[in-house]
Scaffold this motif. Structure first.
Motif, PDB file in Angstrom:
ATOM      1  N   GLU A  23       0.827  -1.213   0.000  1.00  0.00           N
ATOM      2  CA  GLU A  23       0.000   0.000   0.000  1.00  0.00           C
ATOM      3  C   GLU A  23       0.859   1.260   0.000  1.00  0.00           C
ATOM      4  OE1 GLU A  23      -3.085   0.196  -0.635  1.00  0.00           O
ATOM      5  OE2 GLU A  23      -3.613  -1.915  -0.418  1.00  0.00           O
ATOM      6  N   THR A  26       2.508   1.566  -3.485  1.00  0.00           N
ATOM      7  CA  THR A  26       1.495   1.903  -4.482  1.00  0.00           C
ATOM      8  C   THR A  26       1.077   3.362  -4.357  1.00  0.00           C
ATOM      9  OG1 THR A  26       0.674  -0.369  -4.571  1.00  0.00           O
ATOM     10  CG2 THR A  26      -0.834   1.355  -5.331  1.00  0.00           C
ATOM     11  N   ASN A  27       0.841   3.814  -3.130  1.00  0.00           N
ATOM     12  CA  ASN A  27       0.464   5.218  -2.917  1.00  0.00           C
ATOM     13  C   ASN A  27       1.570   6.161  -3.364  1.00  0.00           C
ATOM     14  OD1 ASN A  27      -2.026   4.478  -1.952  1.00  0.00           O
ATOM     15  ND2 ASN A  27      -1.514   4.803   0.197  1.00  0.00           N
ATOM     16  N   GLY A  77      -6.236   2.309   0.673  1.00  0.00           N
ATOM     17  CA  GLY A  77      -4.868   1.978   1.086  1.00  0.00           C
ATOM     18  C   GLY A  77      -4.427   2.637   2.381  1.00  0.00           C
TER      19      GLY A  77
END
Length: 109
Positions: A23, A26-27, A77
């Motif tokens: 997460e 990805t963020n 997320g």
């Protein structure tokens, strides 16, 4: 039997740490201009995950329900990270951007 429970808790903790790492990275890629640094440290009690990106914008939780009352895709997320991590620190970097460090316990929740 106790050993089986310890193994399951260990597997769950590793899964939590992997999900938090996923997460955060990805963020950083979607909202932070890309990952500029990734670091993992481990001790007997915790996994410490640090992800740096180019953005100085702080993470926020998105609304999960749209204007029509339907569940939105995405935006989950950061709440997941906040739920699974014991401690979260956000630091500004001298060269610009930020570092988010999340500590995920290696014991059952």
């Amino acid at each position: 039997m106790a050993g089986d429970r310890d193994t399951v808790a260990g597997d769950e903790a590793v899964g939590d740490a992997l999900l938090v790492a996923s997460e955060l990275t990805t963020n950083a890629m979607l909202h932070g201009g890309g990952v500029t640094q990734f670091e993992v440290t481990l001790d007997d009690w915790d996994v410490r995950l640090s992800v740096s990106d180019r953005s100085e914008e702080l993470p926020t939780s998105a609304r999960h329900i749209d204007d029509r009352g339907f569940m939105r895709v995405g935006g989950h997320g950061w709440p997941i990270v906040c739920h699974l991590a014991r401690d979260i620190t956000i630091s500004e970097l001298d060269a610009g951007g930020k570092r988010i460090t999340a500590v995920v316990p290696l014991s059952p929740r």
